[in-house]
Structures are given as C-alpha cells and as structure tokens.
Design a protein around this motif. Sequence first.
Motif, PDB file in Angstrom:
ATOM      1  N   ARG A   1       2.313   1.721  -3.483  1.00  0.00           N
ATOM      2  CA  ARG A   1       1.272   2.159  -4.411  1.00  0.00           C
ATOM      3  C   ARG A   1       0.981   3.649  -4.227  1.00  0.00           C
ATOM      4  NH1 ARG A   1      -3.060  -2.908  -3.941  1.00  0.00           N
ATOM      5  NH2 ARG A   1      -2.172  -4.147  -5.668  1.00  0.00           N
ATOM      6  N   MET A   2       0.861   4.075  -2.982  1.00  0.00           N
ATOM      7  CA  MET A   2       0.574   5.490  -2.727  1.00  0.00           C
ATOM      8  C   MET A   2       1.766   6.379  -3.102  1.00  0.00           C
ATOM      9  SD  MET A   2      -2.533   5.891  -1.613  1.00  0.00           S
ATOM     10  CE  MET A   2      -2.871   4.773  -2.978  1.00  0.00           C
TER      11      MET A   2
ATOM     12  N   GLU B   1      -4.288   8.336   3.104  1.00  0.00           N
ATOM     13  CA  GLU B   1      -2.841   8.368   3.314  1.00  0.00           C
ATOM     14  C   GLU B   1      -2.278   9.785   3.393  1.00  0.00           C
ATOM     15  OE1 GLU B   1      -0.359   5.889   3.560  1.00  0.00           O
ATOM     16  OE2 GLU B   1      -2.059   4.573   3.986  1.00  0.00           O
TER      17      GLU B   1
ATOM     18  N   TYR C   1      -5.844   0.038  -8.344  1.00  0.00           N
ATOM     19  CA  TYR C   1      -7.208   0.333  -7.896  1.00  0.00           C
ATOM     20  C   TYR C   1      -8.163   0.226  -9.081  1.00  0.00           C
ATOM     21  CZ  TYR C   1      -5.110   1.699  -3.533  1.00  0.00           C
ATOM     22  OH  TYR C   1      -4.406   1.664  -2.345  1.00  0.00           O
TER      23      TYR C   1
ATOM     24  N   THR D   1       0.832  -1.201   0.000  1.00  0.00           N
ATOM     25  CA  THR D   1       0.000   0.000   0.000  1.00  0.00           C
ATOM     26  C   THR D   1       0.870   1.256   0.000  1.00  0.00           C
ATOM     27  OG1 THR D   1      -1.799  -1.121   1.144  1.00  0.00           O
ATOM     28  CG2 THR D   1      -1.770   1.282   1.268  1.00  0.00           C
ATOM     29  N   ARG D   2       1.930   1.240   0.815  1.00  0.00           N
ATOM     30  CA  ARG D   2       2.846   2.390   0.870  1.00  0.00           C
ATOM     31  C   ARG D   2       3.420   2.669  -0.517  1.00  0.00           C
ATOM     32  NH1 ARG D   2       6.363   4.970   4.378  1.00  0.00           N
ATOM     33  NH2 ARG D   2       5.861   3.620   6.138  1.00  0.00           N
TER      34      ARG D   2
ATOM     35  N   ALA E   1      -8.498   5.859  -0.912  1.00  0.00           N
ATOM     36  CA  ALA E   1      -7.251   5.368  -0.324  1.00  0.00           C
ATOM     37  C   ALA E   1      -6.200   6.475  -0.268  1.00  0.00           C
ATOM     38  CB  ALA E   1      -6.729   4.183  -1.140  1.00  0.00           C
TER      39      ALA E   1
END
Length: 321
Positions: free
Chosen positions: A269-270, A306, A293, A266-267, A302
């Motif tokens: 991807r963001m 973040e 996504y 997730t980190r 999302a």
Amino acid sequence: MSDEHPRGRAMDILSEALASMRTAHPASVRTEGRAPWALRLPPVAGAGFHVVLYGTCWLVPVDPAIGGGPVPLSPGDVVFLRDARGHVLADSPDTPPVDARACPVEAGSPIGTVSLGGDGARTSLLCGNYHLDQARPHPMVRQLPALIQLPTRHGRHPELASAVQLLGAELENPRIGSAGIVPALIDSLLLYVLRAWFEDRPAAEAAGWAAALRDTAVAPALAAIHEAPATAWTVESLADRAGLSRAAFARRFTSMVGEPPMAYLTRWRMTTAARLLRESEAPLTTVAAQTGYGSEYAFAKAFKREFGLAPGGYRREARAA
C-alpha cells in the motif's frame, strides 16, 4: 488451481515490484575493448548489467559483497549486479585497470561508446545500470544474489537470447528507429533477466520469493494484494483464497515472502502510494482511497511513519529530484 495462473500472475507481480522501485530510465553505454584492456567501474545507485555482444572478457569483483573470484564471460552472457557495486571488466584478470570516470564517452546513436585498450582481440559489451530506489527496495529484489550470470548460448533462455541478439544487431548496424528501439530493449532486458533467473530455480529447491511466485497458495494471495491494495484484506480472507487455515497460511506466506501477510499488505500500500505521489497529480484523498485508507488523515499518518515525510512533502521532494 492450475499452475498456469500463479506463474502468469507472478510475472505481473515481478513487473509491478520493479516498476515501484524505478526512479529514472536506464543509463547505458557501449564498451569496446581491444586487448590488453581493463576498466574499473565505480559503484552506482541501482542495479548494474553487462551484455557480452562480441568476444570474451572477465568480470573481477572489487567489492567483497559481490564475493567470489574473477568470472569468465563469453558471447551472449548477461550479467546482473543487484547493487551495482564496484568491479572491473578486463581481457584478463591480471591487466591493470583504468578508471571508467577517466574514459571519455564518444557521442553516438543510439548510445555512446567507450573505447580503450591496445590492438589485440576485440570485445564488445553493452554496459549500464537501472536506477532503482535502494532506500526502500522490494523484498523480492533484496533476496536476489549479488551477481547473476545468465548464458544465452546453446538454446539457454531463448527469450533473453533473442533480446540480446536484437540489441547486438541494432548496436552493430544502427538504422531508422534504432534510437527508440535500443532504449526499449534495454528497459525490457531487466524483466527478461529476472524471469530467466526465477524460472531457473528448480521447484524442489526454490526458496523465498522464487518459491512464493509459483506457490499455489501464496501466489494467489500476493496477486490479490497487488490487484486490489485498497481492499480490507485480513489474514483470514487471504487464507480463504489460498484454501488454507489462517495459521497454516500465515506460516507459509511469512516463510516465503519474508514478512507476515499484513506487513506485506502495508508495504505494498505504501509503495503504491509513493508511486502515485511521484507519478500523478491525484489529490491526497484519492491516493488514500486507492491504498485502503478511509481518510486523508489516517493515510498521512501511516505514510509519514513509513517514509519519515508527510505525503505532500514527499511529492515535492520527488518532483524536485
């Protein structure tokens, strides 16, 4: 699996992690001191660096976070300050410092020069900072020590030594093309520094990211996440690539990287999404698809969780800055 693949891919992961944090080109200045001299450098955003081109000097920590006492520096030494905290450079730890903000920078090519001190022994340094996003630092960077000192004499770190020698030659004797060569060398210096530091860690003593980047199970999983963040990775599918059970892989990954596999996915991807928003005109649907996504709505939700901003607002603020 051979050791060559994870180590080679580790350097790509290192490059990508640093690129994701960079917010501007490095800033640098040449510092020319003649004893007695001492320069107090204030804290700045990002990471700091010093290269001793000629002579000797001392780095005196001012911020307790750097830790330790005065550090002697010799010709060819490279210093990396993870958070560019306040410190003093001096011919002697006892010389009273002047504030760097009070010292004029003489314009020059390829970079400007700060000159100070008396008429004693000469020291020449390249000083500067890398503009790195400290609001969301990559965990690999956060695991670095506050201060890294790398000597390049006596055959140590040959690639870094070559970069230092090239920089010294271009600054001592600027010629056609120096204005383009010097910034490129300074930009690449950060990777040479961190590569040298990571490779200095003995395999038996390496921990955290220094171990993860050479681990035959964790390094391939990190490579997979970086190469294809849009893939619907699971702990099971990453464990399969690593050749471990789900539980064993999750424990090993978390102990080295500092967070579980899905949290790091997730980190990243963001992080990838933020970079696309800053550096491209890609529509939000494209950014969402490239970061795993299925809809713009799911991505926006999302991203806001973040960053505290909707993707469009983040892009506007980044462009304004």
